[in-house]
Design an enzyme around this catalytic site. Structure first.
Site, mmCIF file in Angstrom:
data_model
loop_
_atom_site.group_PDB
_atom_site.id
_atom_site.type_symbol
_atom_site.label_atom_id
_atom_site.label_comp_id
_atom_site.label_asym_id
_atom_site.label_seq_id
_atom_site.Cartn_x
_atom_site.Cartn_y
_atom_site.Cartn_z
ATOM 1 N N LYS A 114 0.826 -1.211 0.000
ATOM 2 C CA LYS A 114 0.000 0.000 0.000
ATOM 3 C C LYS A 114 0.865 1.268 0.000
ATOM 4 O O LYS A 114 0.420 2.330 -0.419
ATOM 5 C CB LYS A 114 -0.943 0.022 1.205
ATOM 6 C CG LYS A 114 -1.854 -1.192 1.335
ATOM 7 C CD LYS A 114 -3.188 -0.993 0.699
ATOM 8 C CE LYS A 114 -4.167 -2.133 0.922
ATOM 9 N NZ LYS A 114 -3.678 -3.512 0.753
HETATM 10 C C1 LIG Z 1 -4.009 -4.613 -0.010
HETATM 11 C C2 LIG Z 1 -3.144 -5.806 -0.093
HETATM 12 C C3 LIG Z 1 -3.339 -6.804 -1.076
HETATM 13 C C4 LIG Z 1 -4.482 -6.766 -2.063
HETATM 14 O O1 LIG Z 1 -4.330 -5.764 -3.035
HETATM 15 P P1 LIG Z 1 -5.596 -5.259 -3.850
HETATM 16 O O2 LIG Z 1 -5.096 -4.120 -4.655
HETATM 17 O O3 LIG Z 1 -6.606 -4.831 -2.813
HETATM 18 O O4 LIG Z 1 -6.090 -6.386 -4.672
HETATM 19 C C5 LIG Z 1 -2.456 -7.870 -1.117
HETATM 20 N N1 LIG Z 1 -1.458 -7.992 -0.215
HETATM 21 C C6 LIG Z 1 -1.232 -7.057 0.734
HETATM 22 C C7 LIG Z 1 -0.123 -7.253 1.703
HETATM 23 C C8 LIG Z 1 -2.058 -5.924 0.829
HETATM 24 O O5 LIG Z 1 -1.829 -5.015 1.793
#
Ligand SMILES: *Cc1c(COP(=O)(O)O)cnc(C)c1O
Length: 497
Positions: A114
């Site tokens: 993120k």
């Molecule tokens: C948010 C997140 C995901 C999923 O990503 P999306 O864009 O919501 O599909 C996968 N792994 C981690 C560690 C995340 O924080």
């Protein structure tokens, strides 16, 4: 000179707006998501792009979407985001493990993917506010079940012209997640624990957004509320960059030929990360298959196999909590493009999802996306994958990445496809030490987290990241705790209303 890109709502009730307006608004006013009016193609060759560093490449890709930002503005946003907050010069290093490439998206402030988008979103927002002549300070309100809260805090901390308020359930986050949040020191941040669960925090924040008196009082004092959630176009566009970066580095390193196809596996929750990979493909990156990997909450696997999206199922708590999602919001953008940018049809499907809990796409739509392959990994497969990879290659991965690795192996076994595989690695194993240690056969019991970190260091041979060691001595800056109905008072107190 770029043509001016405009954005429309996937549901037809908002737009055209400019990129900076879309960034500032977040969600369209009809509840839809903003989409660009066309998908641009790269304007530089792979060879040219392989000579650019991460920041240069980010500009090269993002300028095609954010056309109303000037070169100077966009470069300032990029420089403010992808700097020494990342613990490596490359920003997103690639690790070759066996015959696969892991794209490590976890070298930012909160050691999870993120950070890739949330470190630039605040800069894009503040710049958008200035461009729109908004004379107010932006106040981000967020409810978090752990990860997003800290990534948003780290992104907005110390960014002039912004403040951020984060609410988390008092018993609903891990000790490390809590520590990460309550040690955030910048004075434009405010962190409050809520007496209740995540839903209480989430509905509390929704009530704050809907509270007109509060909004008017805030406006009179020079503040405007906004959200940093993952449907903002300002989070999607920066995510395209690292796929292009990975491909061009593979070419530069001689691992693949210029133009050779690769497959990409993405551990998926809200469908944002994999949608960015799909956009990269549409823009001209030689990607063959997009492998959509789910955990036991496999609503997307079922969707890609049957054309039916059905959220009416029980919610399963897994070791990859950031993918424990039954409504993948960003899928709405793909649907919109699949039905030929038909906003009416998209709105109808989204309405069915809300009213009935499911919708069905046409066979024609389903046939039009052969590039997607979807499967899921069980908890046992996740553990097995972490352990096998650690044994065989000494590479230790987190449970989210392991979902992707397990599914990519299933894909290869089922299809015999030997195209080089890129796996999006979305979190550092240090973010989930207990799951990882247990998977490699270490007992953790109720060990102190610092002891777990040391064990993980011994097992993985990877130094403990700064994001973790910084927590060891960090003073606690936030001790607020309140009931959901007291949240308005915390906003008034923080903003001096
Ligand atoms: C948010 C997140 C995901 C999923 O990503 P999306 O864009 O919501 O599909 C996968 N792994 C981690 C560690 C995340 O924080």
């Amino acid at each position: 000179m770029n043509k001016n890109m405009v954005y429309y709502s996937t549901r037809g009730g908002d737009g055209p707006v400019t990129a900076s307006e879309a960034v500032l608004k977040g969600l369209a006013k009809d509840g839809g998501l903003f989409v660009p009016s066309w998908i641009p193609c790269f304007e530089s060759s792979i060879e040219e792009m392989s000579k650019m560093d991460y920041r240069e490449l980010a500009y090269e890709v993002m300028r095609l979407y954010l056309t109303d930002y000037t070169e100077e503005e966009l470069k300032a946003c990029i420089d403010g985001a992808y700097d020494d907050k990342f613990d490596t010069e490359e920003i997103v290093p690639l690790a070759k493990v066996g015959s696969e490439y892991y794209l490590e998206l976890f070298h930012g402030s909160t050691i999870a993917f993120k950070d890739m988008a949330l470190s630039i979103l605040p800069h894009l927002m503040v710049t958008a506010a200035r461009k729109q002549g908004l004379d107010k300070e932006i106040v981000i309100l967020t409810a978090t079940s752990g990860d997003t809260g800290k990534a948003a805090l780290a992104g907005f901390a110390g960014v002039p012209g912004t403040r951020i308020m984060v609410y988390y359930p008092e018993d609903g986050v891990s000790e490390i997640q809590k520590l990460q949040m309550i040690t955030q020191k910048e004075s434009n941040t405010c962190v409050t624990s809520i007496k209740g669960n995540f839903d209480d925090a989430q509905s509390g924040v929704k009530r704050l957004f809907a509270n007109e008196t509060l909004r008017e009082d805030a406006a009179a004092a020079g503040f405007q509320f906004s959200s940093a959630n993952s449907i903002n176009i300002g989070r999607l566009v920066p995510q395209i960059v690292y796929y292009v970066y990975a491909y061009t580095r593979l070419v530069a390193a001689g691992e693949i030929e210029d133009g050779q196809e690769v497959n990409v596996t993405v551990p998926t929750g809200n469908f944002g990360n994999i949608l960015a990979a799909w956009l990269a493909k549409e823009m001209g990156l030689p990607i063959k298959k997009l492998v959509c990997a789910s955990n036991e909450n496999k609503v997307l696997t079922d969707f890609f196999r049957s054309g039916n999206y059905d959220r009416r199922r029980s919610f399963i708590l897994t070791s990859s909590p950031s993918m424990d999602i039954l409504i993948s919001s960003n899928l709405e953008r793909l649907l919109y493009w699949l039905c030929g940018s038909d906003a009416e049809q998209t709105a109808k499907m989204m309405n069915q999802l809300t009213m009935l809990g499911s919708y069905q796409i046409t066979d024609e739509m389903r046939r039009s996306i052969p590039e997607f392959y979807a499967d899921f990994a069980t908890e046992a497969e996740v553990t097995e994958t972490i352990s096998a990879c650690a044994d065989k290659y000494g590479y230790v991965m987190d449970p989210h990445t392991a979902v992707a690795a397990a599914v990519s192996h299933k894909y290869q076994a089922q299809t015999g496809d030997v195209t080089p595989m890129l796996i999006a690695s979305t979190a550092s194993p240090y973010k989930f030490p207990a799951s990882v240690l247990n998977a490699v056969g270490e007992q953790t019991g109720d060990a102190d987290w610092k002891i777990m970190m040391n064990k993980l260091c011994a097992v993985s041979g990877v130094v403990i990241p700064r994001a973790v060691t910084d927590l060891y001595e960090a003073p606690i800056c936030h001790r607020n705790n309140c009931a959901p109905e007291e949240m308005e008072a915390t906003v008034r107190a923080f903003l001096g209303l």
